[in-house]
Design an enzyme around this catalytic site. Structure first.
Site, PDB file in Angstrom:
ATOM      1  N   TYR A  24      54.056  31.453  35.999  1.00 13.95           N
ATOM      2  CA  TYR A  24      52.817  31.582  36.893  1.00 13.95           C
ATOM      3  C   TYR A  24      51.576  30.761  35.662  1.00 13.95           C
ATOM      4  O   TYR A  24      51.925  30.079  34.920  1.00 13.95           O
ATOM      5  CB  TYR A  24      52.539  33.161  36.449  1.00 13.95           C
ATOM      6  CG  TYR A  24      52.568  33.787  35.033  1.00 13.95           C
ATOM      7  CD1 TYR A  24      52.513  33.292  33.862  1.00 13.95           C
ATOM      8  CD2 TYR A  24      52.532  35.248  35.260  1.00 13.95           C
ATOM      9  CE1 TYR A  24      52.534  33.961  32.968  1.00 13.95           C
ATOM     10  CE2 TYR A  24      52.580  36.036  34.123  1.00 13.95           C
ATOM     11  CZ  TYR A  24      52.607  35.429  32.900  1.00 13.95           C
ATOM     12  OH  TYR A  24      52.673  36.108  31.786  1.00 13.95           O
ATOM     13  N   GLU A  25      50.502  30.755  36.364  1.00 16.26           N
ATOM     14  CA  GLU A  25      49.526  29.757  35.834  1.00 16.26           C
ATOM     15  C   GLU A  25      49.693  28.457  35.991  1.00 16.26           C
ATOM     16  O   GLU A  25      49.421  27.533  35.380  1.00 16.26           O
ATOM     17  CB  GLU A  25      49.061  30.155  34.567  1.00 16.26           C
ATOM     18  CG  GLU A  25      48.553  31.570  34.148  1.00 16.26           C
ATOM     19  CD  GLU A  25      47.430  32.082  35.095  1.00 16.26           C
ATOM     20  OE1 GLU A  25      46.798  31.260  35.737  1.00 16.26           O
ATOM     21  OE2 GLU A  25      47.419  33.422  35.354  1.00 16.26           O
ATOM     22  N   GLY A  26      50.698  28.163  37.208  1.00 12.90           N
ATOM     23  CA  GLY A  26      51.209  26.677  37.496  1.00 12.90           C
ATOM     24  C   GLY A  26      52.318  26.451  36.817  1.00 12.90           C
ATOM     25  O   GLY A  26      52.659  26.556  35.828  1.00 12.90           O
TER      26      GLY A  26
END
Length: 595
Positions: A439-441
């Site tokens: 997550y978050e890229g």
């Protein structure tokens, strides 16, 4: 097994390595004397180990419960622990005093955040995301929005979320479909569905402030037409208290591999009332304030879970009797020796410790540069801080989570078959940390960001500044016999990183696939080099304390673990350099149908 917060390690980092007191002349550091910081760390250690850690297995086993009235109940004990968190003022640690915060440097908040996440990652995500929402409104909100929302978010009295992902788009936000229709009263009606919203619904706070990306009718396609909106669960009344229920609903919870104690929600906005933050079509820029903060927080989660897993593995290795030492019995009165006598078990534990302690230093060093980007009175220092925060964010996020996952995996391996059962904590740490690589890229996206944007920004100013800093450290300390292995290891790694950077500049422009194919190896090489620098600085500080006559065994241990990093982990840089220089030809040769 009881989690023990690394208070002493943080005192060493902040006092002896980063020398926080050097910045005492700056207003932002005025209340951050080491005496004060040490007292905060001690209390943080108590709160996280005594209040949050016991709830970690509870949250894992119970998870969150969704009800047909679109509400969510968090695990037993979470609500009471959250009330204690707010009562003690922990969420306000690094927030602006103008909005009720304590105004301490972010590097101090990082220490608390690591301890909180180690003790209970799922729980710590609720206040963590709230601080991200606070930061985005602090940067882009109107004076009225700041006055209404920031005091409640800073204190943790209200929670915040980040609504980006939709069923058909994640990283490629230009594809989002959530729409915003302007109303006569200046508000907008927001309609669309968002998924994977951490903390999207919960029973911890009386209100939740959703920050939502949406496209205003008629806005340009792609990322150029995205705006950011405040969409509260309850619309504040004239007194700023929760009023009418907004048409924001949690349609359900994801069933996940880990972080069961955090509510990961499907959120439906059905003509919900929202308020524009900043200017139209400038939402992505503002959301990146929140996203970049979240990326650093995710890197921190990698270290945090690694620390907790390492502690459990080390304790198990000292107690578990199995086999005899290769050099003769070390527990002659017992039926077998503890497994910590075996070199391969020590390899896993020392790999873990070297990565955790080096990664923690890298995290704190980066956070301090972020503080100086805002607080320094010297424009050159501020610029360097901004450059380093931009350059290091993808490295912190991806390298520390990749290595954090490895540490958690090794911790399970140390536990043997016991680790694969739910009677021991190793399984939860491994399951919880796995999301941090995604997550978050995803970490692959972070690597592309590093080589595609961050290296070339401002003509390569940031990376050249970093190289110059490493060269200066080597030149200053190469005559010190005690630091010889650290300086030589750092110089070699820096040379390989510089060679890799030049290869990218020469080959990436000619064929962008070369940059893509090299990106992950480049990021790993960068992270390994950064940790070599951290270990060299820690070794210098430890050596100086020993020379002063300080008998604390921590310093000799730092030198030993640091030498282990240089000799057993840092040589990986050569392999990453060799791989990235092979380019993209073989990687791209097979047609898609051959996979």
């Amino acid at each position: 097994m009881t989690y023990q917060a690394p208070v002493r390690d943080y005192v060493f980092l902040l006092r002896d390595v980063l020398q926080l007191d050097r910045h005492a002349n700056l207003p932002a550091f005025a209340d951050a004397s080491m005496d004060t910081v040490e007292a905060i760390l001690e209390e943080a250690g108590k709160f996280t180990s005594e209040v949050l850690a016991p709830l970690n297995p509870v949250g894992d086993k119970e998870g969150c419960t969704w009800s047909p009235d679109f509400t969510v109940r968090t695990p037993t004990g979470f609500k009471e622990a959250y009330a204690q968190l707010v009562e003690a003022g922990w969420p306000a640690l690094g927030a602006d005093p103008a909005f009720g915060g304590q105004g301490l440097p972010h590097v101090v908040n990082v220490a608390f955040s690591e301890m909180s996440s180690s003790a209970n990652m799922a729980f710590s995500m609720y206040p963590g995301l709230t601080h991200g929402a606070y930061s985005a409104i602090h940067v882009g909100g109107s004076p009225e929005q700041k006055a209404l929302y920031l005091p409640k978010l800073a204190s943790g009295h209200w929670a915040g979320t980040m609504n980006l992902t939709e069923p058909h788009c994640g990283t490629d936000l230009g594809l989002l479909r959530t729409k915003a229709v302007p109303q006569a009263d200046g508000t907008y009606k927001i309609t669309g569905q968002k998924i994977w919203i951490s903390g999207g619904e919960q029973d911890l706070t009386p209100n939740i402030v959703h920050l939502v990306l949406a496209r205003i009718e008629g806005a340009p396609a792609g990322v150029r037409g995205i705006s950011l909106f405040i969409v509260p669960k309850f619309i504040p009344d004239a007194n700023g208290e929760p009023g009418e229920r907004n048409s924001v609903k949690c349609l359900g919870l994801e069933e996940k591999m880990g972080i069961h104690g955090n509510a990961t929600c499907v959120i439906s906005h059905e003509e919900a009332t929202g308020w524009l933050v900043g200017e139209e079509n400038q939402g992505l820029k503002l959301m990146f304030v929140m996203m970049n903060e979240a990326r650093l927080g995710v890197g921190l989660q990698g270290i945090a879970q690694a620390e907790a897993a390492y502690q459990a593995a080390a304790e198990f290795a000292k107690e578990r009797l199995q086999g005899r030492s290769l050099t003769g019995p070390k527990n002659p009165d017992g039926p077998a020796d503890p497994i910590i006598v075996h070199p391969d078990v020590r390899r896993m534990l020392l790999d873990s410790r070297a990565l955790i302690e080096g990664g923690r230093a890298f995290m704190a060093w980066t956070a301090l540069h972020g503080d100086l980007a805002h607080a320094s009175e010297d424009e050159a220092v501020r610029q360097k801080g901004r450059d380093y925060m931009a350059l290091m964010t993808p490295v912190v996020k991806a390298f520390l989570t990749d290595r954090g996952f490895k540490v958690c995996s090794d911790a399970m391996q140390v536990h043997g078959g016991s680790g694969f059962t739910e009677h021991f904590p190793a399984s939860q740490y491994l399951r919880d940390v796995r999301i941090a690589l995604i997550y978050e890229g995803t970490n692959g996206v972070q690597a592309l960001d590093l080589v595609g944007r961050k290296l070339a920004a401002d003509g390569g100013r940031a990376v050249m500044s970093f190289f110059a800093e490493l060269d200066a450290f080597v030149a200053e300390n190469e005559g010190d016999p005690g630091l010889k292995p650290f300086v030589e290891g750092l110089a070699r790694a820096k040379g390989e990183l510089q060679e890799a950077t030049m290869w990218l500049m020469q080959n990436g422009l000619a064929n962008p696939d070369n940059a893509g194919a090299a990106s992950t190896d480049y990021l790993q090489l960068f992270g390994l080099t950064a940790l070599a620098y951290m270990w060299a600085m820690m070794a210098k500080a430890a050596q100086a304390k020993i020379a002063e006559g300080d008998k604390d065994p921590l310093y000799e241990r730092k030198l030993t673990v640091g030498r282990y990093y240089v000799e057993r982990i840092l040589p990986e840089t050569g392999g990453h350099l060799a791989k990235l220089k092979t380019g993209a030809d073989l990687m791209m040769k097979l047609p898609a149908e051959a996979f």
